[in-house]
Design a protein around this motif. Structure first.
Motif, PDB file in Angstrom:
ATOM      1  N   ASP A   1     -10.283  16.958  -4.154  1.00 34.16           N
ATOM      2  CA  ASP A   1     -10.374  16.087  -5.325  1.00 34.16           C
ATOM      3  C   ASP A   1      -9.015  15.507  -5.712  1.00 34.16           C
ATOM      4  O   ASP A   1      -8.936  14.389  -6.223  1.00 34.16           O
ATOM      5  CB  ASP A   1     -11.056  16.774  -6.510  1.00 34.16           C
ATOM      6  CG  ASP A   1     -10.442  18.100  -6.912  1.00 34.16           C
ATOM      7  OD1 ASP A   1      -9.774  18.746  -6.076  1.00 34.16           O
ATOM      8  OD2 ASP A   1     -10.637  18.502  -8.068  1.00 34.16           O
ATOM      9  N   LEU A   2      -7.907  16.224  -5.442  1.00 30.49           N
ATOM     10  CA  LEU A   2      -6.579  15.654  -5.676  1.00 30.49           C
ATOM     11  C   LEU A   2      -6.293  14.534  -4.677  1.00 30.49           C
ATOM     12  O   LEU A   2      -5.736  13.497  -5.033  1.00 30.49           O
ATOM     13  CB  LEU A   2      -5.489  16.722  -5.560  1.00 30.49           C
ATOM     14  CG  LEU A   2      -5.289  17.639  -6.743  1.00 30.49           C
ATOM     15  CD1 LEU A   2      -4.179  18.636  -6.451  1.00 30.49           C
ATOM     16  CD2 LEU A   2      -4.972  16.854  -7.992  1.00 30.49           C
ATOM     17  N   TYR A   3      -6.662  14.761  -3.437  1.00 25.80           N
ATOM     18  CA  TYR A   3      -6.493  13.739  -2.399  1.00 25.80           C
ATOM     19  C   TYR A   3      -7.265  12.478  -2.792  1.00 25.80           C
ATOM     20  O   TYR A   3      -6.744  11.364  -2.717  1.00 25.80           O
ATOM     21  CB  TYR A   3      -6.990  14.300  -1.056  1.00 25.80           C
ATOM     22  CG  TYR A   3      -6.736  13.424   0.133  1.00 25.80           C
ATOM     23  CD1 TYR A   3      -5.516  13.458   0.794  1.00 25.80           C
ATOM     24  CD2 TYR A   3      -7.717  12.570   0.619  1.00 25.80           C
ATOM     25  CE1 TYR A   3      -5.272  12.668   1.912  1.00 25.80           C
ATOM     26  CE2 TYR A   3      -7.492  11.774   1.724  1.00 25.80           C
ATOM     27  CZ  TYR A   3      -6.268  11.826   2.364  1.00 25.80           C
ATOM     28  OH  TYR A   3      -6.040  11.032   3.458  1.00 25.80           O
ATOM     29  N   LEU A   4      -8.504  12.656  -3.252  1.00 27.05           N
ATOM     30  CA  LEU A   4      -9.322  11.527  -3.677  1.00 27.05           C
ATOM     31  C   LEU A   4      -8.722  10.836  -4.908  1.00 27.05           C
ATOM     32  O   LEU A   4      -8.738   9.606  -5.000  1.00 27.05           O
ATOM     33  CB  LEU A   4     -10.749  11.978  -3.980  1.00 27.05           C
ATOM     34  CG  LEU A   4     -11.703  10.876  -4.449  1.00 27.05           C
ATOM     35  CD1 LEU A   4     -11.827   9.767  -3.414  1.00 27.05           C
ATOM     36  CD2 LEU A   4     -13.070  11.471  -4.787  1.00 27.05           C
ATOM     37  N   ALA A   5      -8.169  11.593  -5.834  1.00 29.94           N
ATOM     38  CA  ALA A   5      -7.544  10.996  -7.021  1.00 29.94           C
ATOM     39  C   ALA A   5      -6.388  10.080  -6.614  1.00 29.94           C
ATOM     40  O   ALA A   5      -6.217   8.991  -7.186  1.00 29.94           O
ATOM     41  CB  ALA A   5      -7.057  12.079  -7.975  1.00 29.94           C
TER      42      ALA A   5
ATOM     43  N   VAL B   1      -4.513   4.492  -5.642  1.00 33.57           N
ATOM     44  CA  VAL B   1      -4.113   3.413  -4.728  1.00 33.57           C
ATOM     45  C   VAL B   1      -5.066   2.236  -4.875  1.00 33.57           C
ATOM     46  O   VAL B   1      -4.633   1.076  -4.983  1.00 33.57           O
ATOM     47  CB  VAL B   1      -4.078   3.921  -3.262  1.00 33.57           C
ATOM     48  CG1 VAL B   1      -3.899   2.762  -2.279  1.00 33.57           C
ATOM     49  CG2 VAL B   1      -2.974   4.960  -3.074  1.00 33.57           C
ATOM     50  N   ARG B   2      -6.369   2.511  -4.926  1.00 33.98           N
ATOM     51  CA  ARG B   2      -7.384   1.451  -5.078  1.00 33.98           C
ATOM     52  C   ARG B   2      -7.172   0.698  -6.394  1.00 33.98           C
ATOM     53  O   ARG B   2      -7.217  -0.530  -6.431  1.00 33.98           O
ATOM     54  CB  ARG B   2      -8.781   2.052  -5.008  1.00 33.98           C
ATOM     55  CG  ARG B   2      -9.925   1.189  -5.511  1.00 33.98           C
ATOM     56  CD  ARG B   2     -10.144  -0.101  -4.770  1.00 33.98           C
ATOM     57  NE  ARG B   2     -10.754   0.149  -3.491  1.00 33.98           N
ATOM     58  CZ  ARG B   2     -10.878  -0.793  -2.555  1.00 33.98           C
ATOM     59  NH1 ARG B   2     -10.448  -2.014  -2.776  1.00 33.98           N
ATOM     60  NH2 ARG B   2     -11.425  -0.518  -1.407  1.00 33.98           N
ATOM     61  N   ALA B   3      -6.950   1.428  -7.466  1.00 39.31           N
ATOM     62  CA  ALA B   3      -6.755   0.775  -8.770  1.00 39.31           C
ATOM     63  C   ALA B   3      -5.521  -0.116  -8.748  1.00 39.31           C
ATOM     64  O   ALA B   3      -5.567  -1.256  -9.221  1.00 39.31           O
ATOM     65  CB  ALA B   3      -6.646   1.832  -9.870  1.00 39.31           C
ATOM     66  N   HIS B   4      -4.415   0.379  -8.207  1.00 39.28           N
ATOM     67  CA  HIS B   4      -3.206  -0.450  -8.093  1.00 39.28           C
ATOM     68  C   HIS B   4      -3.474  -1.684  -7.244  1.00 39.28           C
ATOM     69  O   HIS B   4      -3.079  -2.790  -7.602  1.00 39.28           O
ATOM     70  CB  HIS B   4      -2.049   0.348  -7.472  1.00 39.28           C
ATOM     71  CG  HIS B   4      -1.427   1.357  -8.381  1.00 39.28           C
ATOM     72  ND1 HIS B   4      -0.788   1.014  -9.551  1.00 39.28           N
ATOM     73  CD2 HIS B   4      -1.335   2.701  -8.278  1.00 39.28           C
ATOM     74  CE1 HIS B   4      -0.326   2.111 -10.138  1.00 39.28           C
ATOM     75  NE2 HIS B   4      -0.650   3.145  -9.388  1.00 39.28           N
TER      76      HIS B   4
ATOM     77  N   VAL C   1       0.835  -1.203   0.000  1.00 39.54           N
ATOM     78  CA  VAL C   1       0.000   0.000   0.000  1.00 39.54           C
ATOM     79  C   VAL C   1       0.874   1.258   0.000  1.00 39.54           C
ATOM     80  O   VAL C   1       0.576   2.219  -0.722  1.00 39.54           O
ATOM     81  CB  VAL C   1      -0.980  -0.007   1.195  1.00 39.54           C
ATOM     82  CG1 VAL C   1      -1.718   1.320   1.308  1.00 39.54           C
ATOM     83  CG2 VAL C   1      -1.981  -1.157   1.056  1.00 39.54           C
ATOM     84  N   GLU C   2       1.960   1.258   0.753  1.00 46.90           N
ATOM     85  CA  GLU C   2       2.863   2.414   0.741  1.00 46.90           C
ATOM     86  C   GLU C   2       3.462   2.639  -0.648  1.00 46.90           C
ATOM     87  O   GLU C   2       3.601   3.781  -1.087  1.00 46.90           O
ATOM     88  CB  GLU C   2       3.965   2.246   1.786  1.00 46.90           C
ATOM     89  CG  GLU C   2       3.466   2.447   3.202  1.00 46.90           C
ATOM     90  CD  GLU C   2       4.515   2.176   4.273  1.00 46.90           C
ATOM     91  OE1 GLU C   2       5.487   1.436   4.015  1.00 46.90           O
ATOM     92  OE2 GLU C   2       4.347   2.721   5.380  1.00 46.90           O
ATOM     93  N   THR C   3       3.791   1.573  -1.336  1.00 45.25           N
ATOM     94  CA  THR C   3       4.291   1.672  -2.711  1.00 45.25           C
ATOM     95  C   THR C   3       3.219   2.248  -3.624  1.00 45.25           C
ATOM     96  O   THR C   3       3.503   3.107  -4.469  1.00 45.25           O
ATOM     97  CB  THR C   3       4.761   0.304  -3.215  1.00 45.25           C
ATOM     98  OG1 THR C   3       5.811  -0.151  -2.366  1.00 45.25           O
ATOM     99  CG2 THR C   3       5.242   0.374  -4.653  1.00 45.25           C
ATOM    100  N   PHE C   4       1.981   1.816  -3.459  1.00 46.26           N
ATOM    101  CA  PHE C   4       0.886   2.320  -4.281  1.00 46.26           C
ATOM    102  C   PHE C   4       0.606   3.795  -4.009  1.00 46.26           C
ATOM    103  O   PHE C   4       0.247   4.544  -4.917  1.00 46.26           O
ATOM    104  CB  PHE C   4      -0.383   1.492  -4.070  1.00 46.26           C
ATOM    105  CG  PHE C   4      -0.275   0.062  -4.518  1.00 46.26           C
ATOM    106  CD1 PHE C   4       0.637  -0.326  -5.487  1.00 46.26           C
ATOM    107  CD2 PHE C   4      -1.090  -0.907  -3.955  1.00 46.26           C
ATOM    108  CE1 PHE C   4       0.725  -1.657  -5.891  1.00 46.26           C
ATOM    109  CE2 PHE C   4      -1.009  -2.221  -4.362  1.00 46.26           C
ATOM    110  CZ  PHE C   4      -0.100  -2.608  -5.329  1.00 46.26           C
ATOM    111  N   ILE C   5       0.769   4.226  -2.765  1.00 44.59           N
ATOM    112  CA  ILE C   5       0.586   5.648  -2.433  1.00 44.59           C
ATOM    113  C   ILE C   5       1.630   6.476  -3.187  1.00 44.59           C
ATOM    114  O   ILE C   5       1.295   7.469  -3.844  1.00 44.59           O
ATOM    115  CB  ILE C   5       0.705   5.886  -0.914  1.00 44.59           C
ATOM    116  CG1 ILE C   5      -0.466   5.252  -0.174  1.00 44.59           C
ATOM    117  CG2 ILE C   5       0.786   7.387  -0.612  1.00 44.59           C
ATOM    118  CD1 ILE C   5      -0.285   5.192   1.339  1.00 44.59           C
TER     119      ILE C   5
END
Length: 182
Positions: free
Chosen positions: A150-154, A159-162, A38-42
């Motif tokens: 909206d940037l935070y949500l993007a 992260v969800r997609a990864h 998850v940290e990598t995806f962030i």
């Protein structure tokens, strides 16, 4: 012409912390088995947003390199918090510092420019691709809470997609946050 920005001082944190990302992914807070992933995806999602938008999320210091003072009319990165120094290579090949009282940062967060002050003309810089160097502090702030929501949500959606192993076209999510380079 601008060269790619160089990070001089990296941000101290990612815009989304691990706990918030795990909550968004609905991973139990005590389950540490996905933490590295998850940290990598962030980091990957933040980097993708920054690349698409030509922006930086968290406060950091960058070096901007241009070929002429005319390039300062449209900075290639944002949001710009401050201009810390402007240097140039003079006709003799020597690096010179422009007095900070001789210029000003103007414009909006994503449309910043550096203009010469009243009664000041930009000096003659040597003809070369890296003749003008600007040290700037950029980013929305020191924490993810400083980002537009909206940037935070993007970033969270990235992260969800990864995490789910699917593609996400972020461009449509970021259209209002891009710095358009010509």
């Amino acid at each position: 012409m601008w060269l790619s920005p160089v990070t001089l001082t990296a941000p101290t944190a990612e815009p989304v912390d691990l706990a918030k990302a795990k909550q968004y992914l609905r991973i139990d807070a005590g389950d540490e088995s996905f933490d590295d992933e998850v940290e990598t995806f962030i980091a990957a999602s933040r980097a993708e947003v920054e690349t698409i938008c030509n922006t930086r999320m968290i406060t950091q210091e960058v070096l901007l390199i241009a070929s002429t003072f005319a390039d300062l009319e449209h900075l290639p990165i944002g949001p710009v918090q401050s201009i810390d120094a402007v240097h140039y290579i003079d006709a003799n090949g020597e690096e010179q510092l422009v007095d900070e009282a001789s210029y000003a940062l103007v414009g909006g967060m994503l449309d910043a420019r550096i203009v010469a002050g009243q009664g000041f003309a930009w000096p003659v810089a040597r003809t070369r691709v890296d003749a003008v160097r600007v040290t700037a502090t950029v980013g929305y702030g020191d924490a993810g809470t400083d980002l537009p929501r909206d940037l935070y949500l993007a970033i969270l959606q990235g992260v969800r997609a990864h995490f789910d192993g699917r593609n996400l076209s972020m461009e449509r999510l970021l259209v209002n946050h891009r710095i358009w380079l010509s």
